[in-house]
Design an enzyme around this catalytic site. Structure first.
Site, mmCIF file in Angstrom:
data_model
loop_
_atom_site.group_PDB
_atom_site.id
_atom_site.type_symbol
_atom_site.label_atom_id
_atom_site.label_comp_id
_atom_site.label_asym_id
_atom_site.label_seq_id
_atom_site.Cartn_x
_atom_site.Cartn_y
_atom_site.Cartn_z
ATOM 1 N N CYS A 1 -79.617 -21.387 22.724
ATOM 2 C CA CYS A 1 -81.028 -21.696 22.886
ATOM 3 C C CYS A 1 -81.192 -23.183 22.719
ATOM 4 C CB CYS A 1 -81.886 -20.943 21.876
ATOM 5 S SG CYS A 1 -83.632 -20.965 22.356
ATOM 6 N N CYS B 1 -84.093 -24.602 21.375
ATOM 7 C CA CYS B 1 -85.169 -24.974 20.441
ATOM 8 C C CYS B 1 -84.686 -25.800 19.251
ATOM 9 C CB CYS B 1 -85.934 -23.734 19.980
ATOM 10 S SG CYS B 1 -84.954 -22.468 19.158
ATOM 11 N N CYS C 1 -88.151 -23.718 23.453
ATOM 12 C CA CYS C 1 -86.853 -23.235 23.944
ATOM 13 C C CYS C 1 -86.518 -23.737 25.350
ATOM 14 C CB CYS C 1 -86.832 -21.708 23.912
ATOM 15 S SG CYS C 1 -87.145 -21.045 22.263
ATOM 16 N N LYS D 1 -86.719 -9.605 23.621
ATOM 17 C CA LYS D 1 -87.026 -10.426 22.452
ATOM 18 C C LYS D 1 -88.528 -10.650 22.397
ATOM 19 C CE LYS D 1 -86.146 -14.913 20.379
ATOM 20 N NZ LYS D 1 -85.275 -16.081 20.336
ATOM 21 N N ARG E 1 -87.109 -20.084 11.295
ATOM 22 C CA ARG E 1 -87.526 -21.400 11.795
ATOM 23 C C ARG E 1 -87.434 -22.443 10.694
ATOM 24 N NH1 ARG E 1 -92.175 -19.041 15.861
ATOM 25 N NH2 ARG E 1 -90.671 -17.863 17.111
ATOM 26 N N ARG F 1 -94.567 -19.372 21.089
ATOM 27 C CA ARG F 1 -93.578 -18.984 22.096
ATOM 28 C C ARG F 1 -94.060 -17.819 22.981
ATOM 29 N NH1 ARG F 1 -89.811 -22.230 19.984
ATOM 30 N NH2 ARG F 1 -88.728 -21.834 18.021
ATOM 31 N N GLU G 1 -87.131 -6.040 31.395
ATOM 32 C CA GLU G 1 -86.309 -7.162 30.919
ATOM 33 C C GLU G 1 -84.837 -6.752 30.814
ATOM 34 O OE1 GLU G 1 -86.845 -10.260 30.456
ATOM 35 O OE2 GLU G 1 -89.011 -10.494 30.310
ATOM 36 N N LYS H 1 -84.735 -7.335 19.634
ATOM 37 C CA LYS H 1 -85.050 -8.200 18.499
ATOM 38 C C LYS H 1 -86.537 -8.395 18.383
ATOM 39 C CE LYS H 1 -84.369 -12.977 17.330
ATOM 40 N NZ LYS H 1 -84.126 -14.249 17.896
ATOM 41 N N TYR I 1 -78.365 -10.494 8.350
ATOM 42 C CA TYR I 1 -78.009 -11.456 7.299
ATOM 43 C C TYR I 1 -77.441 -10.741 6.073
ATOM 44 C CZ TYR I 1 -80.751 -14.416 10.340
ATOM 45 O OH TYR I 1 -81.214 -15.087 11.447
#
Ligand code: PBG
Length: 330
Positions: free
Chosen positions: A123, A125, A133, A199, A209, A221, A237, A252, A317
């Site tokens: 990406c 961004c 982005c 997404k 962020r 976005r 998509e 996501k 994570y």
């Protein structure tokens, strides 16, 4: 005496019976993908905890290698890398620089851990001075087509550095086709594209962020990421990205979108990943730090939910921590 009701409890009587009949397994090392944030700020030993994501760090390259030493020995098999570049501009130059933060990191990581699967998030961004982005026009709108060549160039430079999978997360239209063609032309026809096909424009990305220092300086976005209210659009998509050559799809965020995971699972054949994003992590961490929930149990339950919905693999994570605990309990 015959019974006219279902005795579901029969198979829940003992731990062994429950284990025998369990239908999903949330902690399989080879199905978990751990994200890391690599920083290029002149200090390879840099390590700074991200305030909104306790237990997650911005890492200089040496600190990342040290972390990997430990986590790979605990079973970690797949990582997803995000880069925080030295400098940002309005062309995202560091995203495709030969010595960009990701390129340097991938080269070193693959050198030290040749068997570790390295996925690069693709990406712009984090590399754009304005935090969007793609290329911004004078009206502050992200331009789709002029952004595509930059994404393709970044993909090729990541592959050249040794990335095993390229994961575009920008949500520009047509980018998978453009990236696929560029990779093929550069001799990387064997490198898969794992597309963030579905997404949503989500508030659950808030902590990320901060971690990636990639919040848009103005606006949001919503002109490129999807409206959380839309389910059928997810199929459009996903199919579009498959047509363009995506090998793996990502949905996501994850927890609030389990219907979408199921929808994509039921309507496509390729491997499917769910991305349990930063905000999902932070919510569990915060509640558990307060003693309001049992963090470990809630984490496991959240991952079981994603697997049950149809995710083949999970980006989370929690991956590192889960594997460390699973090893300790063995
Ligand atoms: C880059 C990107 C984002 C995330 C993954 N890749 C941020 C965004 O789109 O704003 C979010 C991941 C997370 O919240 O954990 N575009």
């Amino acid at each position: 005496m015959s019974e006219d009701f279902f005795r579901g409890r029969r198979l829940r009587r003992s731990r062994a019976l429950r284990n025998l009949c369990r239908q999903t397994n949330p902690i399989q090392a080879d199905k978990l993908i751990m994200p890391y944030f690599v920083v290029d700020n002149g200090d390879p030993n840099y390590q700074k905890e991200i305030p909104s994501m306790p237990g997650q760090y911005q890492l200089g390259l040496e600190s990342l290698l040290k972390k990997l030493d430990k986590s790979v020995s605990q079973g970690l098999a797949n990582i997803l890398l995000f880069g925080l570049p030295k400098t940002k501009d309005d062309k995202a130059s560091e995203a495709y620089a030969e010595d960009g933060v990701i390129q340097k990191a991938v080269r070193r990581v693959k050198q030290e851990f040749p068997d570790l699967l390295v996925i690069t998030d693709l990406c712009l961004c984090e590399y754009m001075s304005h935090g969007h982005c793609g290329i911004l026009n004078e009206n502050g709108l992200v331009e789709n087509d002029p952004t595509l060549p930059l994404l393709a160039r970044t993909a090729v430079s990541q592959a050249r550095a040794g990335a095993d999978i390229i994961a575009p997360s920008d949500m520009m239209d047509g980018r998978v086709k453009c990236i696929r063609e560029a990779l093929d032309e550069a001799g990387f026809s064997g490198i898969p594209v794992m597309s963030y096909a579905v997404k949503y424009a989500s508030a659950f990305y808030g902590p990320f962020r901060e971690a990636a220092e990639s919040a848009p300086a103005c606006g949001d976005r919503k002109s490129y990421q999807m409206d959380p209210a839309n389910a059928r659009e997810a199929l459009l998509e996903a199919w579009a990205d498959l047509d363009e050559g995506a090998d793996i799809l990502i949905v996501k965020p994850a927890s609030a979108y389990q219907d979408i995971i199921k929808l994509i699972r039921d309507n496509t054949e390729v491997p499917l990943a769910a991305y349990q994003v930063s905000g999902e992590y932070s919510l569990i961490k915060a509640a558990s730090a307060n003693g309001w929930v049992d963090g470990e149990k809630v984490t496991l339950e959240s991952l079981i939910g994603l697997k049950r919905s149809g995710a083949d693999m999970i980006i989370t994570y929690f991956a590192e921590e889960l594997l460390a605990k699973a090893l300790a309990q063995r």
